[in-house]
Design a protein around this motif. Structure first.
Motif, PDB file in Angstrom:
ATOM      1  N   THR A   1       0.816  -1.214   0.000  1.00 32.65           N
ATOM      2  CA  THR A   1       0.000   0.000   0.000  1.00 32.65           C
ATOM      3  C   THR A   1       0.854   1.270   0.000  1.00 32.65           C
ATOM      4  O   THR A   1       0.343   2.357  -0.244  1.00 32.65           O
ATOM      5  N   ARG A   2       2.142   1.107   0.272  1.00 29.76           N
ATOM      6  CA  ARG A   2       3.028   2.276   0.301  1.00 29.76           C
ATOM      7  C   ARG A   2       3.536   2.551  -1.115  1.00 29.76           C
ATOM      8  O   ARG A   2       4.030   1.662  -1.794  1.00 29.76           O
ATOM      9  N   ARG A   3       3.393   3.794  -1.530  1.00 30.04           N
ATOM     10  CA  ARG A   3       3.818   4.183  -2.867  1.00 30.04           C
ATOM     11  C   ARG A   3       4.787   5.351  -2.780  1.00 30.04           C
ATOM     12  O   ARG A   3       4.666   6.201  -1.912  1.00 30.04           O
ATOM     13  N   GLN A   4       5.714   5.370  -3.727  1.00 33.25           N
ATOM     14  CA  GLN A   4       6.738   6.407  -3.736  1.00 33.25           C
ATOM     15  C   GLN A   4       6.823   7.013  -5.133  1.00 33.25           C
ATOM     16  O   GLN A   4       6.953   6.295  -6.122  1.00 33.25           O
ATOM     17  N   ARG A   5       6.716   8.338  -5.206  1.00 29.70           N
ATOM     18  CA  ARG A   5       6.839   9.022  -6.490  1.00 29.70           C
ATOM     19  C   ARG A   5       8.287   8.960  -6.959  1.00 29.70           C
ATOM     20  O   ARG A   5       9.214   9.241  -6.212  1.00 29.70           O
ATOM     21  N   MET A   6       8.485   8.575  -8.231  1.00 27.90           N
ATOM     22  CA  MET A   6       9.820   8.393  -8.775  1.00 27.90           C
ATOM     23  C   MET A   6      10.020   9.238 -10.032  1.00 27.90           C
ATOM     24  O   MET A   6       9.117   9.370 -10.858  1.00 27.90           O
ATOM     25  N   ASP A   7      11.233   9.786 -10.170  1.00 28.81           N
ATOM     26  CA  ASP A   7      11.593  10.513 -11.384  1.00 28.81           C
ATOM     27  C   ASP A   7      11.877   9.522 -12.506  1.00 28.81           C
ATOM     28  O   ASP A   7      12.248   8.371 -12.272  1.00 28.81           O
ATOM     29  N   LEU A   8      11.731  10.001 -13.737  1.00 30.95           N
ATOM     30  CA  LEU A   8      11.960   9.161 -14.907  1.00 30.95           C
ATOM     31  C   LEU A   8      12.829   9.919 -15.897  1.00 30.95           C
ATOM     32  O   LEU A   8      12.532  11.058 -16.253  1.00 30.95           O
TER      33      LEU A   8
END
Length: 284
Positions: free
Chosen positions: A107-114
């Motif tokens: 349930t834990r989400r992390q915003r990531m750069d691309l």
């Protein structure tokens, strides 16, 4: 949960799609299968899945992240490659059953750069050129036998015969280097080569890191290798290190890039840009 499962059977760990699918279904997945073929990825981006799961090596993650971005849903990773640098850098379990449980129940989400290249190619770890491309080609036929050790063997072989390349590097329009170099590394997570890393890169800071290793003696490559394995390469006094949103590489004709472990032709010039917070990653 409806899952778009993107799998690369050609990954170094020989992805067993059936094993992954069985493990995901044990946690309630309704699965639609997709490959890394361009048309299949376009179809996945229209699938209406609630979560994208990618099973493969580091080179599979960028294309899958683009699909998750298009759908506006989280991306989960089942690391089945040889190096699995991205998974290690983000604490993703390397065992298929544990990774599948996280993919479905996390349930834990992390915003990531691309990262993106001129061609549109997406990357999550690094795009680099120079000795790294020679090392990747040397390591490729050894992966099935040696596993991650193949990267070290490939690097040793490349160090004995590779030549520095002439390059000009600019960051956000400002030239930072113009000479011969052993290697130029543009990083998002900064992880590469089965355990090497820039050490300074942060995939959530909205910036690309670039490190330029100036040409010098082959003996000096031992110090470079140690810096990359310990994540201290950017602290070496003669290494040029900068951060920015756009990295421009002007390279000789025929130059190749090692992009998340996949060797491709470099653009002329090659422009690396960043999409901050482009996708959500399911993390422990």
């Amino acid at each position: 949960m409806d899952i778009a499962l993107i799998a690369n059977p050609g990954a170094g760990g020989s992805t067993d799609t059936d094993e992954v699918a069985v493990a995901l279904r044990a946690h309630g997945a309704e699965i639609e299968h997709f490959s890394l073929d361009e048309d299949d990825l376009a179809r996945a981006a229209r699938s209406g899945a609630e979560r994208v799961v990618v099973a493969g090596g580091d080179g599979s993650i960028g294309p899958a992240a683009v699909v998750a971005q298009a759908l506006g849903v989280p991306l989960a990773l089942i690391p089945t490659g040889t190096a699995n640098d991205f998974a290690r850098s983000q604490g993703i379990p390397l065992e298929i059953p544990r990774a599948c449980a996280l993919a479905m129940e996390g349930t834990r989400r992390q915003r990531m750069d691309l990262g993106r290249l001129s061609s549109g190619c997406a990357f999550v770890n690094v795009a680099n050129t120079g000795i790294s491309t020679s090392a990747a080609r040397e390591a490729a036929p050894l992966k099935s036998v040696l596993g991650p050790v193949a990267y070290g063997v490939g690097a040793l072989r490349a160090a004995s015969n590779a030549k520095p390349i002439a390059c000009r590097v600019s960051v956000d329009g400002r030239e930072i280097f113009s000479a011969k170099s052993w290697q130029v590394i543009v990083g998002v997570t900064g992880a590469f080569g089965g355990g090497s890393e820039l050490g300074s890169a942060d995939p959530q800071d909205g910036q690309l890191d670039v490190a330029v290793l100036p040409a010098g003696s082959r003996v000096g490559l031992v110090r470079r290798a140690w810096g990359m394995r310990t994540g201290t390469i950017c602290a070496q006094p003669d290494v040029v290190h900068e951060r920015g949103r756009e990295i421009l590489l002007e390279l000789p004709p025929g130059t190749e890039l090692n992009v998340d472990g996949e060797v491709i032709p470099a653009g002329r010039p090659e422009r690396a840009t960043l999409e901050p917070g482009a996708f959500e990653l399911v993390v422990p």
